[in-house]
Enzyme design. Structure first.
Site, PDB file in Angstrom:
ATOM      1  CG  PHE A 277     -51.686  -2.082  21.517  1.00 12.56           C
ATOM      2  CD1 PHE A 277     -50.873  -1.610  20.492  1.00 12.56           C
ATOM      3  CD2 PHE A 277     -53.066  -2.024  21.358  1.00 12.56           C
ATOM      4  CE1 PHE A 277     -51.431  -1.095  19.322  1.00 12.56           C
ATOM      5  CE2 PHE A 277     -53.624  -1.511  20.194  1.00 12.56           C
ATOM      6  CZ  PHE A 277     -52.802  -1.048  19.174  1.00 12.56           C
TER       7      PHE A 277
ATOM      8  CD  GLU B 201     -45.046  10.831  15.898  1.00  9.11           C
ATOM      9  OE1 GLU B 201     -46.172  10.302  16.030  1.00  9.11           O
ATOM     10  OE2 GLU B 201     -44.278  10.520  14.972  1.00  9.11           O
ATOM     11  CG  ASP B 202     -49.896   8.801  17.934  1.00  8.57           C
ATOM     12  OD1 ASP B 202     -48.679   8.813  17.657  1.00  8.57           O
ATOM     13  OD2 ASP B 202     -50.692   7.997  17.405  1.00  8.57           O
TER      14      ASP B 202
ATOM     15  N   GLY C 126     -52.817   9.477  14.340  1.00  8.97           N
ATOM     16  CA  GLY C 126     -52.954   9.490  15.789  1.00  8.97           C
ATOM     17  C   GLY C 126     -52.868  10.851  16.460  1.00  8.97           C
TER      18      GLY C 126
ATOM     19  CG  ASP D   9     -43.511   1.144  20.361  1.00  3.59           C
ATOM     20  OD1 ASP D   9     -42.711   0.783  21.214  1.00  3.59           O
ATOM     21  OD2 ASP D   9     -44.265   0.343  19.775  1.00  3.59           O
ATOM     22  CB  THR D  10     -39.234   1.435  17.803  1.00  4.61           C
ATOM     23  OG1 THR D  10     -39.794   2.129  16.680  1.00  4.61           O
ATOM     24  CG2 THR D  10     -39.953   0.118  17.999  1.00  4.61           C
ATOM     25  N   GLY D  11     -39.304   4.672  18.334  1.00  9.29           N
ATOM     26  CA  GLY D  11     -38.645   5.923  17.965  1.00  9.29           C
ATOM     27  C   GLY D  11     -38.274   5.974  16.486  1.00  9.29           C
TER      28      GLY D  11
HETATM   29  P1  5GP Z   1     -42.492   4.039  16.539  1.00  9.17           P
HETATM   30  O1  5GP Z   1     -42.012   4.367  15.167  1.00  9.17           O
HETATM   31  O2  5GP Z   1     -41.994   4.994  17.598  1.00  9.17           O
HETATM   32  O3  5GP Z   1     -42.192   2.611  16.897  1.00  9.17           O
HETATM   33  O4  5GP Z   1     -44.039   4.067  16.520  1.00  9.17           O
HETATM   34  C1  5GP Z   1     -44.789   5.217  16.503  1.00  9.17           C
HETATM   35  C2  5GP Z   1     -46.150   4.928  15.939  1.00  9.17           C
HETATM   36  O5  5GP Z   1     -46.556   3.593  16.236  1.00  9.17           O
HETATM   37  C3  5GP Z   1     -47.198   5.810  16.586  1.00  9.17           C
HETATM   38  O6  5GP Z   1     -47.382   7.013  15.871  1.00  9.17           O
HETATM   39  C4  5GP Z   1     -48.432   4.912  16.557  1.00  9.17           C
HETATM   40  O7  5GP Z   1     -49.096   5.052  15.327  1.00  9.17           O
HETATM   41  C5  5GP Z   1     -47.890   3.522  16.645  1.00  9.17           C
HETATM   42  N1  5GP Z   1     -47.945   2.978  18.021  1.00  9.17           N
HETATM   43  C6  5GP Z   1     -46.887   2.710  18.829  1.00  9.17           C
HETATM   44  N2  5GP Z   1     -47.293   2.210  20.010  1.00  9.17           N
HETATM   45  C7  5GP Z   1     -48.640   2.158  19.953  1.00  9.17           C
HETATM   46  C8  5GP Z   1     -49.652   1.747  20.902  1.00  9.17           C
HETATM   47  O8  5GP Z   1     -49.419   1.321  22.037  1.00  9.17           O
HETATM   48  N3  5GP Z   1     -50.940   1.865  20.470  1.00  9.17           N
HETATM   49  C9  5GP Z   1     -51.276   2.335  19.237  1.00  9.17           C
HETATM   50  N4  5GP Z   1     -52.569   2.399  18.953  1.00  9.17           N
HETATM   51  N5  5GP Z   1     -50.350   2.722  18.333  1.00  9.17           N
HETATM   52  C10 5GP Z   1     -49.051   2.634  18.693  1.00  9.17           C
END
Ligand code: 5GP
Length: 179
Positions: free
Chosen positions: A156, A103-104, A48, A107-109
């Protein structure tokens, strides 16, 4: 309103290309100030981050050394709560470096927390985090994010590097799932 269909879902434009560019310009100025006389080792988390990395490293004037890793926790439209290493730090020498994780989206971190934990043992001179998007209401792990493009609700989103099952990364603005 601009709409796009990817696989079985329809998405509507949420953050325009112009807004993204303006925000990247603002953050680039801040980053240049913070890193005066330094070199940044920018570590992008694939897939991403590839678009925002390309933009960011061309907008800032600070010299950069560009590197990539690939750690992911998402499948389809949901987190798996398990971080998988697809391409790790391996033999990357980060000692004494000013590392910026790019990072793109956070979300949860979980992914970022995992990455930062690994980095602790690499001897970097400093570690900062840049994320194009952050979902503050979704964060479960306490992580410090130094540069954030936009805070967004728990929708999303796709575009600007982010995908829905492989599609949509090439969209030049950010779209959210239509209700
Ligand atoms: P985390 O580990 O913070 O929950 O998630 C991070 C990763 O989840 C991001 O690098 C991405 O790949 C994916 N992600 C989280 N939220 C979204 C979203 O709304 N859309 C998309 N396409 N990917 C997401």
């Amino acid at each position: 309103m601009k709409k796009v269909t990817l696989h079985d879902k329809t998405f509507e434009e949420y953050i325009s290309r112009e807004k993204i560019q303006t925000r990247i310009d603002e953050l680039a100025i801040e980053i240049d100030k913070d890193y005066a006389d330094k070199t940044i080792t920018m570590v992008g988390n694939l897939t991403g981050a590839f678009i925002i990395m390309a933009d960011l490293c061309r907008h800032i004037h600070t010299p950069v050394d560009v590197k990539f890793v690939k750690y992911s926790s998402y499948e389809g439209m949901a987190t798996t709560h398990v971080v998988k290493e697809r391409m790790g730090f391996g033999g990357m020498d980060l000692s004494g470096r000013h590392v910026m994780i790019v990072e793109d989206i956070i979300d949860t971190g979980l992914t970022l927390h995992y990455l930062l934990d690994l980095l602790k043992h690499k001897g970097a001179a400093s570690i900062k985090v840049f994320s194009l998007l952050l979902k503050p209401d979704s964060v479960q792990k306490e992580v410090q994010v130094d540069y954030v493009g936009f805070d967004i609700p728990n929708d999303f989103v796709v575009g600007y590097g982010l995908d829905y099952d492989g599609m949509g990364r090439d969209l030049d603005s950010i779209y959210k799932l239509s209700s």
